[in-house]
Each structure stands twice: as structure tokens, then as C-alpha cells.
Design an enzyme around this catalytic site. Sequence first.
Site, short mmCIF file in Angstrom:
data_model
loop_
_atom_site.label_atom_id
_atom_site.label_comp_id
_atom_site.label_asym_id
_atom_site.label_seq_id
_atom_site.Cartn_x
_atom_site.Cartn_y
_atom_site.Cartn_z
N ASP A 270 -18.36 -7.02 10.59
CA ASP A 270 -19.68 -7.61 10.78
C ASP A 270 -20.61 -7.38 9.60
O ASP A 270 -20.42 -6.47 8.79
CB ASP A 270 -20.34 -6.99 12.01
CG ASP A 270 -20.81 -5.55 11.74
OD1 ASP A 270 -19.95 -4.72 11.40
OD2 ASP A 270 -22.02 -5.29 11.86
N GLY B 50 -14.93 -3.04 14.97
CA GLY B 50 -14.29 -3.80 13.90
C GLY B 50 -12.79 -3.98 14.06
O GLY B 50 -12.24 -5.02 13.71
N GLU C 224 -7.33 0.17 12.04
CA GLU C 224 -8.69 0.04 11.49
C GLU C 224 -8.89 -1.33 10.89
O GLU C 224 -7.94 -1.97 10.44
CB GLU C 224 -8.88 1.09 10.39
CG GLU C 224 -9.72 2.29 10.81
CD GLU C 224 -11.21 1.97 10.92
OE1 GLU C 224 -11.60 0.78 11.02
OE2 GLU C 224 -12.00 2.92 10.91
N ASP D 255 -12.80 1.94 3.35
CA ASP D 255 -13.75 1.73 2.26
C ASP D 255 -13.87 3.05 1.50
O ASP D 255 -12.99 3.38 0.70
CB ASP D 255 -15.06 1.27 2.91
CG ASP D 255 -16.14 0.87 1.93
OD1 ASP D 255 -15.81 0.32 0.88
OD2 ASP D 255 -17.33 1.11 2.21
N PHE E 180 -18.52 -7.02 -0.11
CA PHE E 180 -18.80 -6.82 1.31
C PHE E 180 -18.26 -8.00 2.10
O PHE E 180 -18.69 -9.14 1.91
CB PHE E 180 -20.30 -6.64 1.56
CG PHE E 180 -20.57 -6.14 2.94
CD1 PHE E 180 -20.45 -4.78 3.23
CD2 PHE E 180 -20.88 -7.02 3.97
CE1 PHE E 180 -20.66 -4.32 4.53
CE2 PHE E 180 -21.09 -6.56 5.27
CZ PHE E 180 -20.98 -5.20 5.54
P1 IMP Z 1 -15.69 4.13 5.23
O1 IMP Z 1 -16.64 3.99 4.08
O2 IMP Z 1 -14.25 4.06 4.76
O3 IMP Z 1 -16.00 5.34 6.03
O4 IMP Z 1 -15.93 2.83 6.14
C1 IMP Z 1 -16.60 2.92 7.32
C2 IMP Z 1 -16.84 1.60 7.99
O5 IMP Z 1 -17.74 0.85 7.21
C3 IMP Z 1 -15.66 0.69 8.20
O6 IMP Z 1 -14.85 1.03 9.29
C4 IMP Z 1 -16.41 -0.60 8.48
O7 IMP Z 1 -16.86 -0.64 9.83
C5 IMP Z 1 -17.60 -0.50 7.54
N1 IMP Z 1 -17.36 -1.29 6.33
C6 IMP Z 1 -16.93 -0.86 5.13
N2 IMP Z 1 -16.83 -1.88 4.25
C7 IMP Z 1 -17.20 -2.99 4.94
C8 IMP Z 1 -17.28 -4.39 4.59
O8 IMP Z 1 -16.98 -4.85 3.47
N3 IMP Z 1 -17.70 -5.22 5.57
C9 IMP Z 1 -18.03 -4.80 6.83
N4 IMP Z 1 -17.95 -3.51 7.20
C10 IMP Z 1 -17.54 -2.61 6.26
MG MG Z 2 -14.32 0.30 11.20
#
Ligand code: IMP
Ligand code: MG
Length: 174
Positions: free
Chosen positions: A157, A42, A97, A101, A150
Site C-alpha cells: 500500500d 501486505g 512477506e 526492504d 516505492f
Molecule cells: P523493512 O524496512 O524491511 O522493515 O520493511 C517493513 C515494511 O515496510 C514492509 O513489510 C512493507 O510493509 C513496508 N514497505 C517497504 N518498502 C515498501 C514499498 O516499496 N512499498 C510499500 N510498502 C513498503
Molecule cells: Mg510487510
Amino acid sequence: MAEHVRVLLKEEDVDRRIQEIGDQISKDYEGKQVHLICVLKGGAFFMCELAKRITVPVSLDFMSVSSYGSATKSSGVVKIVKDLDEPLKDKDVLVVEDIVDSGRTLSYLLEMLKDRGPKSIKLCTLLDKPERRVVDVDVDYTCFQIPDEFVVGYGLDYDQRYRNLPYIGVVEFD
Ligand code: IMP
Ligand code: MG
């Protein structure tokens, strides 16, 4: 189910904001070399665009982690799929990054990278969804805060598709 992508952030707005963040980073790292770490896949599109706009010396490395879970949710279980090629000892590290999220992936990653003895370590993200935070993460540079939707494009992706969109959009199902 049919799907389409609604534009959330236009290409020109994303590019303009990356230039601003690049300028800020160039100022903050004046007289230093910044070691950018791209979290694949990403972060790749954002890191390339950001690196082109940084005027202090730049070196790059890549790593890949996977968080197990469904296509749209991170489970919190993180595994290193590809590690960095080079040590971080005494480097001024900037982790790049695509999105913060829940914060689970990054808090795990940052703790692990800190143990490798960088001189400094900061975090830069293209997108931040603050409403979704479960684990506290200090983000030093954020291009955009977005609502809890999302998103795809600019490296992000949905089921491995849409990474190549030059803008940020929201996947909607018809
Ligand atoms: P975390 O929840 O902060 O650990 O996010 C982990 C990963 O989830 C991110 O680095 C993205 O690869 C993926 N991700 C989180 N939100 C989205 C979104 O809205 N679209 C696409 N990928 C997402
Ligand atoms: Mg990521």
C-alpha cells in the site's frame, strides 16, 4: 498533489513467477506439511496466490506487526498488533512477506518466531530491495528483486491504498 501508478511488474509475470516459486516449495517440502505465516496486511494477497500453487499439505496462520514511521520509511521499531493463533512447536514454518526492504521488521520477527521452537523456519518474499538492506536477513525464496523505488499493488500500500492492484507499480507524483 496528483499521483499515478507506473506498471513495474505485469500481472501475468507476477503470476508466472509465483507458480515457479510454488513449484519449488512443493519440491523442497515433499513429504512434509508446510505452515505458512502471513504477515498482514501486505503479505495477504501473495500468500493466497502462493498457497493455491503449493501441492504438499498446507496450514495457515496470520500475524500483524507495525513498524512505526512515515508512509514510506520503516523506523525499526516493531510492535506485534495481532499474534499467531497457533503454536509453532515442531512445525515446518514458512514466513510469507510482501517485501524485504531495510530488513528490520523481518530480522526482529524471525528471531521471535525461532524462540517458539519450530522444526524449521524459512522465509519467502514477493519482492526484495537489496540496495536498501540495513539488517542482514537470509531470504530462502524471492520472486523478484527490484530497484530502490516505492512500490504498490499485490498487497502493498501507499497510505492504505492500492493493495488491490493485480500488478506491482511505482507511485509517481505529477
Ligand atoms: P523493512 O524496512 O524491511 O522493515 O520493511 C517493513 C515494511 O515496510 C514492509 O513489510 C512493507 O510493509 C513496508 N514497505 C517497504 N518498502 C515498501 C514499498 O516499496 N512499498 C510499500 N510498502 C513498503
Ligand atoms: Mg510487510
